[in-house]
Design an enzyme around this catalytic site. Structure first.
Site, PDB file in Angstrom:
ATOM      1  N   THR A 296       0.815  -1.210   0.000  1.00 37.27           N
ATOM      2  CA  THR A 296       0.000   0.000   0.000  1.00 37.27           C
ATOM      3  C   THR A 296       0.851   1.263   0.000  1.00 37.27           C
ATOM      4  OG1 THR A 296      -1.773  -1.157   1.158  1.00 37.27           O
ATOM      5  CG2 THR A 296      -1.786   1.238   1.273  1.00 37.27           C
TER       6      THR A 296
ATOM      7  N   LYS B 294       8.240   0.990  12.054  1.00 37.09           N
ATOM      8  CA  LYS B 294       8.336   1.334  13.477  1.00 37.09           C
ATOM      9  C   LYS B 294       8.883   0.183  14.317  1.00 37.09           C
ATOM     10  CE  LYS B 294       4.302   1.208  12.553  1.00 37.09           C
ATOM     11  NZ  LYS B 294       3.468   0.619  11.478  1.00 37.09           N
TER      12      LYS B 294
ATOM     13  N   GLU C  90       9.387   9.564   9.396  1.00 32.59           N
ATOM     14  CA  GLU C  90       8.111  10.200   9.730  1.00 32.59           C
ATOM     15  C   GLU C  90       6.939   9.245   9.555  1.00 32.59           C
ATOM     16  OE1 GLU C  90       6.098  12.466  11.517  1.00 32.59           O
ATOM     17  OE2 GLU C  90       7.561  13.894  10.698  1.00 32.59           O
TER      18      GLU C  90
ATOM     19  N   GLY D 276       1.034   7.659  10.886  1.00 34.39           N
ATOM     20  CA  GLY D 276       0.632   7.846   9.492  1.00 34.39           C
ATOM     21  C   GLY D 276       0.982   9.203   8.924  1.00 34.39           C
TER      22      GLY D 276
ATOM     23  N   ILE E 206       0.385  12.165  10.106  1.00 36.06           N
ATOM     24  CA  ILE E 206       0.578  13.265  11.057  1.00 36.06           C
ATOM     25  C   ILE E 206       2.078  13.541  11.196  1.00 36.06           C
ATOM     26  CG2 ILE E 206       0.179  14.061  13.409  1.00 36.06           C
ATOM     27  CD1 ILE E 206      -2.072  12.017  13.629  1.00 36.06           C
TER      28      ILE E 206
ATOM     29  N   GLY F 291      -9.593  -6.172   6.490  1.00 36.58           N
ATOM     30  CA  GLY F 291      -8.171  -5.958   6.271  1.00 36.58           C
ATOM     31  C   GLY F 291      -7.572  -4.860   7.124  1.00 36.58           C
TER      32      GLY F 291
ATOM     33  N   GLU G 187      -3.177  -6.234  11.249  1.00 32.42           N
ATOM     34  CA  GLU G 187      -1.919  -6.792  10.758  1.00 32.42           C
ATOM     35  C   GLU G 187      -2.082  -8.299  10.522  1.00 32.42           C
ATOM     36  OE1 GLU G 187       0.912  -5.212  10.168  1.00 32.42           O
ATOM     37  OE2 GLU G 187       0.826  -3.319  11.274  1.00 32.42           O
TER      38      GLU G 187
ATOM     39  N   LYS H  82       5.567   2.799  18.367  1.00 35.24           N
ATOM     40  CA  LYS H  82       5.520   4.221  18.032  1.00 35.24           C
ATOM     41  C   LYS H  82       5.828   5.083  19.254  1.00 35.24           C
ATOM     42  CE  LYS H  82       1.944   3.115  14.653  1.00 35.24           C
ATOM     43  NZ  LYS H  82       0.512   3.218  14.314  1.00 35.24           N
TER      44      LYS H  82
ATOM     45  N   GLY I  57      -2.928   4.135   5.900  1.00 34.46           N
ATOM     46  CA  GLY I  57      -3.506   4.252   4.567  1.00 34.46           C
ATOM     47  C   GLY I  57      -2.483   4.668   3.536  1.00 34.46           C
TER      48      GLY I  57
END
Length: 428
Positions: free
Chosen positions: A14, A107, A131, A136, A138, A189, A192, A207, A304
């Site tokens: 993705t 991560k 990052e 995600g 942010i 989905g 994980e 994280k 995403g």
């Protein structure tokens, strides 16, 4: 125009495909903002023949991501495969050894091997950027390393796993059990391949460990996190919490005290008036408290294709501009060894238990709590069911040590029909 910045992408899931799309669709914009063309030289993934919805024929293919990392026509190696060990770590180390910059969304690898990788990257005078590994889309890593660099960070609080937030908010909105929503999330989905990484709080704890290192100048210490997942949160807990004016969130909290570094990732109650309580679905939110800025709140999509690829490309653009910072905001060799510390700061607690339906059962529990120094703020007893009575207690502010002492004493009362559930109530 300067020479192009050439990317090698390992991992075409993705996020990897999202990066390909941004590089293609925003080529002119990227060049105008960085002063360089950004191109893709070569790619690598486990399955060369898979249909990924975009044509990849114009890029060189490498079956081995380590070979990709060492290619002469790659300036920045994008590690988007995932995994703590194996190809991801091997290829990242190879890229650094070959003098390549690295951008990763991994991560788990950073939470376990971040210190060694940071030292290697800084010794090689290359960038290691991540990052996309936290929250995600942010830009929380950039906020800590750059925008808030003048602050002493006091505390980090956040919801950092969209899958858990989806499960908890879906349970509440639809009145479904944990098992029902877990199955739904898995079918969609959202989880994980190993769901325990999500629902066990492990992904979010990775994280938190990374953010703690940046915020407090310490070496990444994933093992020092108090960790509890959401598996024991029931629909009854969610309903009872709502009755009391709270929402349940998987909450990460990190702060440095005189005793050491407190890091915890566990379900907590937050006031339903809190910004964190308003989060729905896969949205993430991180609140950072600093000495000068007081508190800022960052909110956005936690996963995403678009959001995570956006974070990857933000790092790529900084490299294209020639910006190079220490990996965790200060030289890796100067990071302190943190002493893990359990939280001793008092807080209210939520307790849910079932008691045997017999005279004096509730009085025994109240006595045990009082003997441990735990004062009851509110208590509710719900309808009897099959010889047991569900009881909900919200305590006044007390220490977790006192709560644990009371829980241990409860085992000897002979009135518990189920193991108590305990959730901290956080003021956010």
């Amino acid at each position: 125009m300067n020479t192009p910045l050439r990317l090698g992408i390992a991992g075409l899931g993705t996020v990897g495909i999202g990066v390909v799309k941004i590089v293609r669709q925003n080529a002119a914009l990227l060049a105008s903002r960085t002063g360089r063309d950004i191109t893709i030289s070569a790619i690598s993934a486990r399955n060369r023949d898979k249909d990924r919805g975009v044509s990849l024929n114009s890029y060189a293919w490498e079956d081995d991501p380590v070979a990709l990392a060492r290619r002469d026509d790659v300036d920045v190696f994008l590690e988007l495969m995932g995994g703590t060990e194996g190809p991801a770590k091997d290829a990242t180390e190879a890229a650094i050894d070959a003098g390549k910059h690295v951008v990763t969304a991994n991560k788990a690898m950073l939470a376990i091997h971040g210190q060694a990788l940071a030292e290697a990257a800084e010794a090689a005078q290359v960038s290691l950027r991540f990052e996309a590994a936290v929250a995600g889309g942010i830009p929380v890593v950039k906020a800590l390393t750059e925008g808030l660099a003048g602050n002493e960070i006091k505390r980090i609080v956040g919801v950092m796993n969209g899958s858990c937030n989806y499960i908890l908010t879906r349970m509440e909105s639809a009145g479904l059990t944990y098992a029902e929503v877990f199955a739904e999330a898995d079918a969609l989905g959202y989880l994980e391949a190993d769901p325990q990484l999500d629902v066990g709080g492990i992904d979010a704890a990775h994280k938190l460990a990374i953010l703690s290192a940046i915020a407090f100048g310490t070496r990444v210490n994933f093992d020092g996190i108090e960790l509890e997942g959401i598996e024991r949160v029931s629909i009854e807990d969610i309903r009872h919490a709502a009755d009391m004016g709270y929402k349940i969130k998987l909450l990460g909290v990190s702060q440095k005290t005189g005793r050491g570094l407190e890091q915890r990732m566990m379900p907590c109650l937050v006031p339903d008036t809190s910004p964190l309580a308003q989060l729905q679905g896969g949205t993430n939110m991180v609140a950072i408290e600093g000495s000068a800025v007081e508190q800022i709140v960052l909110r956005g999509p936690g996963a995403g294709e678009g959001p995570t690829a956006s974070a990857v490309m933000g790092d790529v653009c900084d490299i294209a501009r020639g910006l190079r910072l220490p990996v965790f905001g200060q030289p890796a060799t100067s990071l302190d060894h943190s002493t893990p510390a359990k939280s001793v700061l008092p807080a209210p607690y939520y307790l849910r238990m079932s008691l045997d339906d017999k005279p004096g059962a509730l009085a025994k529990i109240a006595t045990v709590l009082g003997d441990a120094g735990v004062s009851i703020d509110r208590m509710r007893q719900y309808g009897h069911a099959e010889g047991s009575a569900p009881v909900l207690i919200v305590t006044h502010t007390c220490t977790r040590t006192a709560v644990d002492q009371a829980l241990e004493a409860m085992q000897g009362t002979g009135v518990l029909a189920s193991e108590p559930v305990v959730l901290r109530i956080e003021a956010v």
